[in-house]
Every structure is written in structure tokens, then in C-alpha cells.
Design a protein around this motif. Structure first.
Motif, PDB file in Angstrom:
ATOM      1  N   GLN A 134       0.847  -1.087  -0.036  1.00  0.00           N
ATOM      2  CA  GLN A 134      -0.048   0.032  -0.079  1.00  0.00           C
ATOM      3  C   GLN A 134       1.004   1.147   0.090  1.00  0.00           C
ATOM      4  OE1 GLN A 134      -3.341  -0.219  -0.181  1.00  0.00           O
ATOM      5  NE2 GLN A 134      -3.186  -2.413  -0.200  1.00  0.00           N
ATOM      6  N   PRO A 135       0.854   2.146  -0.871  1.00  0.00           N
ATOM      7  CA  PRO A 135       1.708   3.397  -1.056  1.00  0.00           C
ATOM      8  C   PRO A 135       1.124   4.190  -0.163  1.00  0.00           C
ATOM      9  CG  PRO A 135       0.258   2.984  -3.011  1.00  0.00           C
ATOM     10  CD  PRO A 135       0.188   1.793  -2.382  1.00  0.00           C
ATOM     11  N   THR A 136       1.979   4.740   0.892  1.00  0.00           N
ATOM     12  CA  THR A 136       1.394   5.758   1.690  1.00  0.00           C
ATOM     13  C   THR A 136       2.501   6.909   2.010  1.00  0.00           C
ATOM     14  OG1 THR A 136       0.356   3.779   3.021  1.00  0.00           O
ATOM     15  CG2 THR A 136       0.698   5.848   4.213  1.00  0.00           C
ATOM     16  N   LEU A 137       1.769   8.195   2.036  1.00  0.00           N
ATOM     17  CA  LEU A 137       2.636   9.251   2.444  1.00  0.00           C
ATOM     18  C   LEU A 137       3.031   9.252   3.720  1.00  0.00           C
ATOM     19  CD1 LEU A 137       4.242  11.802   1.201  1.00  0.00           C
ATOM     20  CD2 LEU A 137       1.982  13.098   1.939  1.00  0.00           C
ATOM     21  N   VAL A 149       6.971   9.078   0.034  1.00  0.00           N
ATOM     22  CA  VAL A 149       5.804   7.909  -0.460  1.00  0.00           C
ATOM     23  C   VAL A 149       6.446   6.753   0.158  1.00  0.00           C
ATOM     24  CG1 VAL A 149       4.443   6.810  -2.016  1.00  0.00           C
ATOM     25  CG2 VAL A 149       4.666   9.136  -1.995  1.00  0.00           C
ATOM     26  N   ARG A 150       5.916   6.001   1.115  1.00  0.00           N
ATOM     27  CA  ARG A 150       6.408   4.647   1.322  1.00  0.00           C
ATOM     28  C   ARG A 150       5.531   3.681   1.136  1.00  0.00           C
ATOM     29  NH1 ARG A 150      10.338   5.565   5.582  1.00  0.00           N
ATOM     30  NH2 ARG A 150      10.901   3.352   5.579  1.00  0.00           N
ATOM     31  N   PHE A 151       6.068   2.455   1.296  1.00  0.00           N
ATOM     32  CA  PHE A 151       5.028   1.208   1.358  1.00  0.00           C
ATOM     33  C   PHE A 151       4.702   0.364   2.422  1.00  0.00           C
ATOM     34  CE2 PHE A 151       6.830   2.106  -3.152  1.00  0.00           C
ATOM     35  CZ  PHE A 151       5.589   2.042  -3.861  1.00  0.00           C
ATOM     36  N   ARG A 186      14.505   1.897   3.575  1.00  0.00           N
ATOM     37  CA  ARG A 186      14.101   1.227   2.657  1.00  0.00           C
ATOM     38  C   ARG A 186      12.676   1.853   2.316  1.00  0.00           C
ATOM     39  NH1 ARG A 186      14.656  -4.813   5.966  1.00  0.00           N
ATOM     40  NH2 ARG A 186      16.761  -5.018   5.572  1.00  0.00           N
ATOM     41  N   PRO A 187      12.330   1.188   1.139  1.00  0.00           N
ATOM     42  CA  PRO A 187      11.050   1.627   0.554  1.00  0.00           C
ATOM     43  C   PRO A 187       9.851   1.311   1.240  1.00  0.00           C
ATOM     44  CG  PRO A 187      12.003   0.178  -0.973  1.00  0.00           C
ATOM     45  CD  PRO A 187      12.615   0.317   0.039  1.00  0.00           C
ATOM     46  N   VAL A 188       9.821  -0.094   2.017  1.00  0.00           N
ATOM     47  CA  VAL A 188       8.816  -0.506   2.846  1.00  0.00           C
ATOM     48  C   VAL A 188       8.997  -0.186   4.104  1.00  0.00           C
ATOM     49  CG1 VAL A 188       7.817  -2.575   3.526  1.00  0.00           C
ATOM     50  CG2 VAL A 188       8.738  -2.683   1.244  1.00  0.00           C
ATOM     51  N   HIS A 189       7.769   0.305   4.604  1.00  0.00           N
ATOM     52  CA  HIS A 189       7.824   1.156   6.041  1.00  0.00           C
ATOM     53  C   HIS A 189       7.695   0.174   7.222  1.00  0.00           C
ATOM     54  CE1 HIS A 189       7.357   4.166   8.979  1.00  0.00           C
ATOM     55  NE2 HIS A 189       5.981   3.653   9.242  1.00  0.00           N
ATOM     56  N   VAL A 190       8.607   0.213   8.117  1.00  0.00           N
ATOM     57  CA  VAL A 190       8.119  -0.410   9.441  1.00  0.00           C
ATOM     58  C   VAL A 190       8.547   1.027  10.252  1.00  0.00           C
ATOM     59  CG1 VAL A 190       8.609  -1.994  11.126  1.00  0.00           C
ATOM     60  CG2 VAL A 190       8.805  -2.505   8.739  1.00  0.00           C
TER      61      VAL A 190
END
Length: 231
Positions: free
Chosen positions: A62-65, A70-72, A145-149
Motif C-alpha cells: 500500500q503506497p502511503t505518504l 511515499v513509502r509502502f 527502505r521503501p517498505v515502511h516499518v
């Protein structure tokens, strides 16, 4: 490195015997997946079963600002399906005589026990590899990283577990990191040791997979020998 009944290669790497279930344990961005790419010898000898890879293959990111970027964000609600697939893959690999690596957070013995139980049911040894990477290193990697934690999530996961979270008990309720688990509302902390056979890896410690050996006997080798012998 803390070990119990773990063998080492001449270069200091942890030796993984063939047909072993390896359970990786560590925070997000602690280097679990990178272990395969940069610190494993004969990595292709093993079947690598990644919860993130399976989750990304069955649910869209899910792309999210977040802030100015914009992170995923991964869909954690897919955990029951993800771990059902993982169980099937793990069992199939072990039944075919392969070494299998479970790439998930598996932060406590309660999480790890479900995988250990599968190893016991399949009659193979297990080994928990705990990546105790410094918190700041994990946070720095996660930010890139592009994927957000989220930082708050990783910090909560880094805390020592409560006794209830860390104990390996039968018939516990599902939680993230367990084969049958749904996502927790709050992570339960990181257990940096284990009652199971384990090693705690430093940031530079490698792993060495033992090649599968062919059974003894006479073998016919068929292949293209052109140029090897005079024709």
C-alpha cells in the motif's frame, strides 16, 4: 557468540548440517534476508521461506505518504494465509531432504516453538539463529527502505519480552511470527537467547551450508564430454 552444540567452519561460520530447519530470529532490518545474500556459503543448498516475500506475492503493498516520502506498507492482516503457505513449504522442503530456512521475525521462544515442533514432527534437527543487530543499525536501515516499518514499532520489538511472551508454551493464542499467527496489536519484545538449539550471530558472522551428499553406490554420469577426451 552464544552456542550450544553448534559446529563451526574453519572461517568461523556456523555450519548448517543438511536437512536441518533453520529459524532466523531478529528485528526488522536486522539483516535476516541479507544473511543469504552476503554472509552465507552454499546458500542455494537451502530452501529459503520468507514471510515478507510470500506476503508481498499475495497482497499488494500500500503506497502511503509518510512524512515527505511515499513509502509502502505491508498488509499484516494476511498473516494467517502467509504462515499457512510457509508451513506447507517448510514441510515439503524437509520431506524432500532439503535444509529449510524460515525468514521471519520469530522474536521469542513462543514464536520459535511452532517451527521447532514442525522439525520434530518431520524428524529433523533445528537451529535458531538469533541476529542481535544493534537497534540504531536496524532503525537506520529501516529508514532507508521503501517498505515502511515504524521506528516506534521497532523500538517496542527491541525491548526484552515479558515472561509470558518469551515462554514456549503449548496451545498459546496466535501472534505475529508464529506459523498460525495473526498480527499483534503491539509486539511482545525480543528474546536474545533460547531454550532451543541456537547461536547468536554477530554482524559479521557467516553461515555455511553443508552440501548434500550422494548415497554410496555406482553412478552413471551422463553429460556433454566434447573436448574433454580425444574423439
Amino acid at each position: 557468540m552464544n552456542v550450544n552444540s553448534v559446529n563451526f567452519h574453519a572461517d568461523g561460520s556456523v555450519i548448517i548440517p543438511e536437512n536441518t530447519l533453520v529459524i532466523l530470529s531478529g528485528l526488522p532490518a536486522s539483516g535476516k534476508t541479507g544473511l543469504r545474500l552476503h554472509r552465507a556459503v552454499n546458500a542455494d543448498m537451502a530452501v529459503w521461506v520468507s514471510s515478507d516475500a510470500i506476503r508481498d506475492s499475495i497482497t499488494p503493498l500500500q503506497p502511503t505518504l509518510i512524512g515527505a516520502r511515499v513509502r509502502f506498507v505491508r498488509n499484516e492482516s494476511a498473516n494467517p494465509a502467509v504462515f499457512a503457505i510457509m508451513r506447507q513449504m517448510v514441510r515439503a522442503g524437509l520431506q524432500m531432504g532439503r535444509t529449510v530456512v524460515v525468514d521471519a521475525t520469530s522474536l521469542t521462544d513462543a514464536d520459535r516453538k511452532d517451527w521447532v515442533d514442525i522439525a520434530d514432527e518431520e524428524g529433523v534437527p533445528h537451529l535458531v539463529l538469533i541476529l542481535d543487530t544493534p537497534l540504531e543499525t536496524c532503525l537506520s536501515r529501516a529508514e532507508m527502505r521503501p517498505v515502511h516499518v515504524g521506528e516506534a514499532t521497532i523500538r517496542r520489538m527491541h525491548q526484552p519480552p515479558t515472561p509470558e511472551a518469551g515462554a514456549a508454551k503449548p496451545n498459546q493464542q496466535s501472534q505475529k511470527g508464529r506459523p498460525n499467527g495473526a498480527a499483534l496489536t503491539a509486539p511482545q519484545g525480543f528474546q536474545r537467547d533460547s531454550q532451543f538449539r541456537h547461536a547468536v550471530l554477530g554482524e559479521k558472522t557467516g553461515i555455511w551450508f553443508t552440501p548434500n551428499e550422494l548415497p554410496e553406490g555406482d553412478w552413471d554420469v551422463v553429460g556433454d564430454t566434447h573436448g574433454l577426451l580425444d574423439e
